[in-house]
Structures are given as C-alpha cells and as structure tokens.
Design a protein around this motif. Sequence first.
Motif, PDB file in Angstrom:
ATOM      1  N   LEU A 115       0.834  -1.211   0.000  1.00  0.00           N
ATOM      2  CA  LEU A 115       0.000   0.000   0.000  1.00  0.00           C
ATOM      3  C   LEU A 115       0.867   1.259   0.000  1.00  0.00           C
ATOM      4  CD1 LEU A 115      -2.821  -0.856   2.600  1.00  0.00           C
ATOM      5  CD2 LEU A 115      -3.033  -0.742   0.114  1.00  0.00           C
ATOM      6  N   GLY A 116       2.094   1.105   0.546  1.00  0.00           N
ATOM      7  CA  GLY A 116       2.993   2.259   0.615  1.00  0.00           C
ATOM      8  C   GLY A 116       3.919   2.376  -0.597  1.00  0.00           C
ATOM      9  N   SER A 117       3.700   1.520  -1.602  1.00  0.00           N
ATOM     10  CA  SER A 117       4.665   1.489  -2.715  1.00  0.00           C
ATOM     11  C   SER A 117       4.628   2.731  -3.601  1.00  0.00           C
ATOM     12  CB  SER A 117       4.425   0.236  -3.561  1.00  0.00           C
ATOM     13  OG  SER A 117       3.121   0.261  -4.103  1.00  0.00           O
ATOM     14  N   LEU A 118       3.628   3.580  -3.403  1.00  0.00           N
ATOM     15  CA  LEU A 118       3.517   4.769  -4.258  1.00  0.00           C
ATOM     16  C   LEU A 118       3.990   6.033  -3.557  1.00  0.00           C
ATOM     17  CD1 LEU A 118      -0.075   3.834  -5.358  1.00  0.00           C
ATOM     18  CD2 LEU A 118       1.883   3.871  -6.896  1.00  0.00           C
ATOM     19  N   SER A 119       4.477   5.881  -2.320  1.00  0.00           N
ATOM     20  CA  SER A 119       4.731   7.071  -1.493  1.00  0.00           C
ATOM     21  C   SER A 119       5.780   7.999  -2.105  1.00  0.00           C
ATOM     22  CB  SER A 119       5.100   6.670  -0.065  1.00  0.00           C
ATOM     23  OG  SER A 119       6.292   5.930  -0.104  1.00  0.00           O
ATOM     24  N   LYS A 120       6.761   7.434  -2.783  1.00  0.00           N
ATOM     25  CA  LYS A 120       7.785   8.302  -3.401  1.00  0.00           C
ATOM     26  C   LYS A 120       7.210   9.150  -4.518  1.00  0.00           C
ATOM     27  CE  LYS A 120      12.033   5.734  -2.607  1.00  0.00           C
ATOM     28  NZ  LYS A 120      12.029   4.291  -2.891  1.00  0.00           N
ATOM     29  N   GLY A 122       4.235  10.556  -4.358  1.00  0.00           N
ATOM     30  CA  GLY A 122       3.244  11.498  -3.842  1.00  0.00           C
ATOM     31  C   GLY A 122       1.831  10.953  -3.787  1.00  0.00           C
ATOM     32  N   LEU A 123       1.712   9.614  -3.851  1.00  0.00           N
ATOM     33  CA  LEU A 123       0.377   9.003  -3.786  1.00  0.00           C
ATOM     34  C   LEU A 123       0.281   8.099  -2.558  1.00  0.00           C
ATOM     35  CD1 LEU A 123      -0.008   8.029  -7.560  1.00  0.00           C
ATOM     36  CD2 LEU A 123      -1.214   9.872  -6.386  1.00  0.00           C
ATOM     37  N   VAL A 124      -0.922   7.993  -2.008  1.00  0.00           N
ATOM     38  CA  VAL A 124      -1.130   7.170  -0.819  1.00  0.00           C
ATOM     39  C   VAL A 124      -2.136   6.067  -1.147  1.00  0.00           C
ATOM     40  CG1 VAL A 124      -1.876   7.208   1.609  1.00  0.00           C
ATOM     41  CG2 VAL A 124      -0.840   9.252   0.598  1.00  0.00           C
ATOM     42  N   GLY A 125      -1.742   4.826  -0.947  1.00  0.00           N
ATOM     43  CA  GLY A 125      -2.675   3.703  -1.144  1.00  0.00           C
ATOM     44  C   GLY A 125      -3.518   3.556   0.112  1.00  0.00           C
ATOM     45  N   LEU A 126      -4.837   3.676  -0.037  1.00  0.00           N
ATOM     46  CA  LEU A 126      -5.707   3.648   1.149  1.00  0.00           C
ATOM     47  C   LEU A 126      -6.338   2.280   1.391  1.00  0.00           C
ATOM     48  CD1 LEU A 126      -7.513   7.068   0.604  1.00  0.00           C
ATOM     49  CD2 LEU A 126      -5.737   6.573   2.295  1.00  0.00           C
ATOM     50  N   GLY A 127      -6.409   1.457   0.360  1.00  0.00           N
ATOM     51  CA  GLY A 127      -6.996   0.125   0.558  1.00  0.00           C
ATOM     52  C   GLY A 127      -7.244  -0.569  -0.764  1.00  0.00           C
ATOM     53  N   TYR A 128      -7.331  -1.891  -0.679  1.00  0.00           N
ATOM     54  CA  TYR A 128      -7.613  -2.696  -1.878  1.00  0.00           C
ATOM     55  C   TYR A 128      -9.112  -2.909  -2.008  1.00  0.00           C
ATOM     56  CZ  TYR A 128      -2.685  -4.129  -1.602  1.00  0.00           C
ATOM     57  OH  TYR A 128      -1.325  -4.153  -1.551  1.00  0.00           O
ATOM     58  N   LEU A 129      -9.559  -2.925  -3.240  1.00  0.00           N
ATOM     59  CA  LEU A 129     -10.972  -3.179  -3.509  1.00  0.00           C
ATOM     60  C   LEU A 129     -11.054  -4.253  -4.597  1.00  0.00           C
ATOM     61  CD1 LEU A 129     -14.006  -2.219  -3.343  1.00  0.00           C
ATOM     62  CD2 LEU A 129     -13.396  -0.463  -5.007  1.00  0.00           C
ATOM     63  N   TYR A 221      -8.528  -3.341  -7.387  1.00  0.00           N
ATOM     64  CA  TYR A 221      -8.232  -1.908  -7.440  1.00  0.00           C
ATOM     65  C   TYR A 221      -7.439  -1.459  -6.224  1.00  0.00           C
ATOM     66  CZ  TYR A 221     -12.351  -2.343 -10.434  1.00  0.00           C
ATOM     67  OH  TYR A 221     -13.245  -2.734 -11.392  1.00  0.00           O
ATOM     68  N   LEU A 222      -6.763  -0.338  -6.407  1.00  0.00           N
ATOM     69  CA  LEU A 222      -6.163   0.336  -5.263  1.00  0.00           C
ATOM     70  C   LEU A 222      -6.856   1.691  -5.130  1.00  0.00           C
ATOM     71  CD1 LEU A 222      -3.934   0.100  -3.127  1.00  0.00           C
ATOM     72  CD2 LEU A 222      -2.442   1.357  -4.665  1.00  0.00           C
ATOM     73  N   VAL A 223      -7.469   1.915  -3.969  1.00  0.00           N
ATOM     74  CA  VAL A 223      -8.055   3.233  -3.739  1.00  0.00           C
ATOM     75  C   VAL A 223      -6.908   4.156  -3.347  1.00  0.00           C
ATOM     76  CG1 VAL A 223      -9.790   4.563  -2.501  1.00  0.00           C
ATOM     77  CG2 VAL A 223     -10.178   2.124  -2.914  1.00  0.00           C
ATOM     78  N   ALA A 248     -16.772   1.232   3.287  1.00  0.00           N
ATOM     79  CA  ALA A 248     -17.264   1.227   1.897  1.00  0.00           C
ATOM     80  C   ALA A 248     -16.560   0.135   1.095  1.00  0.00           C
ATOM     81  CB  ALA A 248     -17.045   2.593   1.259  1.00  0.00           C
ATOM     82  N   ILE A 249     -15.279  -0.035   1.349  1.00  0.00           N
ATOM     83  CA  ILE A 249     -14.512  -1.080   0.651  1.00  0.00           C
ATOM     84  C   ILE A 249     -15.036  -2.466   1.043  1.00  0.00           C
ATOM     85  CG2 ILE A 249     -12.249  -2.220   0.616  1.00  0.00           C
ATOM     86  CD1 ILE A 249     -10.936   0.535   0.523  1.00  0.00           C
ATOM     87  N   ALA A 250     -15.297  -2.660   2.338  1.00  0.00           N
ATOM     88  CA  ALA A 250     -15.815  -3.960   2.796  1.00  0.00           C
ATOM     89  C   ALA A 250     -17.146  -4.261   2.104  1.00  0.00           C
ATOM     90  CB  ALA A 250     -15.977  -3.957   4.312  1.00  0.00           C
TER      91      ALA A 250
END
Length: 315
Positions: A115-120, A122-129, A221-223, A248-250
């Motif tokens: 989920l943190g793989s996009l941090s460099k 400037g994006l934040v992974g909030l959860g999988y859908l 998906y990645l939110v 909402a994801i659940a």
Amino acid sequence: MIVPMVTWAAPVKIKFSHVVAENTPKGQAAVKFKELIEQRLPGKVVVEVYPNAQLFGDNKVLEAMLLGDVQMAAPALSKFQKYTKQLQIFDLPFLFDDLEATERFQNGPAGQGLLGSLSKKGLVGLGYLHNGMKQLSASDPIITPTDARGKKFRIMTSDVLQEQFDAVDAVPLKKPFAEVFTLLQTKAIDGQENTYSNMYSQKFFEVQEHITETNHGLLDYLVVTSAEFWMGLPEEMREEIHTALNEAIAHGNQLAFEFDARDRQAILDSGKSKIHTLTPQQREQWVESMRPVWKKFEKEIGADLIDAAVKSNQK
Ligand code: LMR
C-alpha cells in the motif's frame, strides 16, 4: 470595500473519479463512501462521485490527482506501472487461485506493505478493492492457447499483460476502458479480458459471442489519494474518512463476490454470449504457456513477494 468575515470553513471536497458503471462493486463502494461521509461528517466533507470515466479516464486520473484536480480514485492495480513496478505482481497470470487467496495476500504483511509502494510518487494507497477474476472474451471460441494466436486483444496499460498475450502469440493492444465496447463492436479488435461484472455492465457480452472461463488473472483496485491532499487534512478528519472508506470497501468487496455470480448468470440468460468452461487439461495448457511471464518480472517485483503471493493460495 468591506470584506465579510468568514465564520465557517468551507467543506472539504472529495471528487472520486472512476471508469466503471454504478452497478459494479467499485461503483457501489464509491456510492457507499459518499453516503457514510455525509452521515458522519455533515457539512465538513462532501463527496462527489464521477463514474463511467466522466471526469477522467484511468490514463489521466493519477496525474490529475497530483495536480489536485481529483482527490480519490480506484484504478485497477494494472494501471500503476508508471508509478511503481511492485504492483505488477497482481497482473502475473495464474498467480492467485481465486479472490479469497488474493484477500489473504492483500491483508497479510506483504500486501499491506505494498500500500505504501507509491509514497515516493506522492500518492497514498488507502486500501484494496475487489472486482474479480478475469475471463477472456472473443468473437470466436478461444479454447486452447493456439486459438488466441494472431488475435487482437485489448489490454490495460500493463507490460505484464502485454507479455501474457505475447506468450500465446496474440496481439495485445493497450486501450482505455471507455473505448473497449466500440473497438469490439466495430471488430477493430477480436477480444478482451475482464471480469463478468465489467463484461455485463459495459455490454461487452452483446458484441462478443464467446467467453472462456479461464480465471487467469485478477482485476482488483487500489483506492488512492494524493499525499498532499491527505496530509493536509486535520488528523481526526483523516481518520474518520479512512474509517468510512474501509467500510465502503468492505461493502464493495462483499458485492464483488455476489456480482460476479449474478452477472455471469445474466450473461448466460441473455443467450448472446456462450460461456466455455475448460477441462483441467485445457487449463493446464494456458498455465504452461503463460507461467513463464513470471520470470520476466521477478526482478522488478521481487521473488519474495511472488513467493508470498503463491503461499496465499493455501487456506
Ligand atoms: C479495465 O480497464 O478493464 C478496468 O480497469 C476497468 C475497471 O476499472 O474495472
């Protein structure tokens, strides 16, 4: 000139952009998120949902997010390769046996780490859908890998998916989701890969006579949001938003299982598309043809990560 004093803060606006129909797991998760936010943070946060690529297609949405033009999106995991190579794991053909295995991987330490793989960037992974497992559709029956030879298949913007179709000597074409129906209808392409939910809600089944139930890959998906937007929110509000999003994801994830079965049945009932199931021997031919793709991406993804994903197939 008298400047009126502002005594209330304008609500935070979250534009949530996605490309699918409302009657899908992602469409319903976005609607649920809006409902929960409006109940819990009335007047403080407003959510505007834009389905069907009305606002942005998936090839534009992440750039737009970094510019602050949209605050949330949930692109397919296949659409992040410009931002990280690690999420390519989710595209490896025949990696996950089913959605439950995917869930075990996503909820485990390896999946949570991703989920943190996009941090460099400037994006934040909030959860999988979830959406579901992908099937092949085409204008002709595609039963064994040789049937796919020379056929043009639309794919998402993913080099793994490109290699997957190259492996069976097909012709993969990276095209936006919003163009797929017309490409199929005009026979500019022969087929595509997608879930039953997307094939049904986008009416692909009306212009594709054959579907092969391969379950060869995953569409999840990645939110995401931008770090700038997310970290600019007061902590308490951020937590409330994240809690609502997780609910909402659940909800969307539960619907993913239901809609997969429902939309498969609806396609069958329509009589417009024939669903071919494979014998174990036929399926094995697909596995054998496509499995070598893993090796090509092992370095970029990480062998440990692939091992962890394989282990998630054990209950
Ligand atoms: C696709 O492009 O086929 C999918 O990513 C669409 C979606 O969001 O389910």
